[in-house]
Design a protein around this motif. Structure first.
Motif, mmCIF file in Angstrom:
data_model
loop_
_atom_site.group_PDB
_atom_site.id
_atom_site.type_symbol
_atom_site.label_atom_id
_atom_site.label_comp_id
_atom_site.label_asym_id
_atom_site.label_seq_id
_atom_site.Cartn_x
_atom_site.Cartn_y
_atom_site.Cartn_z
ATOM 1 N N UNK A 1 0.840 -1.194 0.000
ATOM 2 C CA UNK A 1 0.000 0.000 0.000
ATOM 3 C C UNK A 1 0.881 1.252 0.000
ATOM 4 N N UNK A 2 0.618 2.148 -0.957
ATOM 5 C CA UNK A 2 1.436 3.353 -1.085
ATOM 6 C C UNK A 2 0.596 4.508 -1.600
ATOM 7 N N UNK A 3 1.251 5.584 -1.958
ATOM 8 C CA UNK A 3 0.566 6.713 -2.591
ATOM 9 C C UNK A 3 1.445 7.156 -3.756
ATOM 10 N N UNK A 4 1.750 6.162 -4.623
ATOM 11 C CA UNK A 4 2.722 6.376 -5.699
ATOM 12 C C UNK A 4 2.207 7.333 -6.771
ATOM 13 N N UNK A 5 0.903 7.609 -6.767
ATOM 14 C CA UNK A 5 0.377 8.568 -7.748
ATOM 15 C C UNK A 5 0.688 10.011 -7.369
#
Ligand code: IPM
Ligand code: MG
Length: 360
Positions: free
Chosen positions: A190-194
């Protein structure tokens, strides 16, 4: 072999729940041939009261020598106005960091006996068994620079830094893949790569590590979606790996799916499997001294300690079984009683010890 255990009861209900954990340890020593040397030390507000430091030097030294650490809880309203470095939370954060306990395992599993405690519909959570692997010694919790500064116009500005080096992502990813291999071999990163560069690199490194684990099915999810999916269809997850801050938030959500934050243990491990074990609930200042606290998360943390740090999987299994048995017998502390008859913290601890003796 004598296991060296450090016990840090801390603040609030910490001492009450840790007492019940100690009862279980004493039973293991008396009836199961478990050999341990147990030493207690102050941390958090208790550390500040005793030594003017939420992580007294002596406590850190004891933890460094120990094979494993049992931790209660820290924090309380009486410490909220202390300067940041002296607050109880800082003691916990420094301990995690000093011992490089980077891999935080937070299981969220639903005990079938407690299915009605969840705020979600039964069919959504029945059989739920998720493991959140939270990075614990990096990210925005520790990144530099940080602080509150004054701008030219006199306005103040608070700032923190989200930073992850490749080796930090690599080791937490390995830890998560290893755990996935022991479970259903499904890992969701889970990440916020955008939006975040730190997440972009995170994702790249996780994908690189995945090559070493061809049997694990890897997926990626943005954190906003993950928080939604956790309450929409939580059983789609097996193992989740994520950064320090995202893991802090998602693990509370996941815990609540089980309806019983008083039931959930956790482990914080270093690269060699040395670890600190703690219930995931906090110090609960509102119920201190009332015998209302649920000691099962602490007792289950002890089981995790036996399994992950002390190589005593069989004893760990017995504790898990004993806890299941007392739930089957109908023992409930107030937090999981749903308004029905409940037992006290100490009565619950005694019930587990009795159930454990029956397995001896
Ligand atoms: C946790 C807690 C801690 C954290 C606090 C007490 C510093 O919320 O263990 O999840 O944010 O890591
Ligand atoms: Mg938290």
């Amino acid at each position: 072999m004598t296991h060296k255990l450090a016990v840090l009861a801390g603040d609030g209900i910490g001492p009450e729940i840790v007492d019940e954990g100690l009862k279980v340890l004493a039973c293991l020593q008396a009836d199961f041939g478990f050999d341990a040397e147990i030493e207690a030390a102050a941390i958090g507000g208790a550390g500040y009261d005793q030594a003017g430091d939420p992580l007294p030097e002596q406590t850190l030294a004891l933890c460094r020598q120990a094979d494993a650490i049992l931790f209660g809880a820290i924090g309380g309203p009486q410490y909220d106005d202390l300067e940041r470095d002296l607050r109880p939370e800082k003691g916990l954060l420094r301990l995690r960091s000093s011992l490089t306990l980077f891999s935080n395992l937070r299981p969220a599993m639903l005990y079938p006996q407690l299915a009605d405690a969840s705020s979600l519909k039964n069919e959504l959570v029945a059989g739920l068994d998720i493991m959140i692997v939270r990075e614990l010694t990096g990210g925005i919790y520790f990144g530099q620079p940080r602080g509150i500064r004054e701008l030219d116009n006199g306005e103040r500005e608070g700032f923190n830094t989200l930073v992850y080096a490749e080796h930090e992502v690599e080791r937490i990813a390995r830890s998560a893949f290893d755990i996935a291999m022991l479970r259903n071999r499904k890992l969701c990163s889970v990440d916020k790569a955008n939006v975040l560069e730190a997440s972009e690199l995170w994702r790249e490194v996780v994908i690189r590590v995945a090559a070493e684990y061809p049997e694990v099915e890897l997926s990626h999810m943005y954190v906003d979606n993950a928080s939604m999916q956790l309450v929409r269809a939580p059983k789609q997850f097996d193992v989740i790996v994520t950064s320090n801050l995202f893991g802090d938030i998602l693990s509370d959500t996941a815990a609540m799916l089980t309806g019983s934050i008083g039931m959930l243990p956790s482990a914080s491990l270093d690269a060699d499997g040395k670890g600190m074990y703690e219930p995931i609930h906090g110090s609960a200042p509102d119920i201190v001294g009332k015998g209302l606290a649920n000691p099962l998360a602490t007792i289950l943390s002890l089981a995790m300690m036996l399994r992950y740090s002390l190589g005593q999987a069989e004893l760990a299994g017995m504790i898990d079984t004993a806890v299941g048995n007392v739930l089957n017998q109908g023992f409930r502390t107030a937090d999981i009683a749903g308004g029905e008859h409940s037992v006290s913290t100490a009565e619950m601890g005694d019930a587990v010890v009795a159930a454990l003796r029956e397995l001896a």
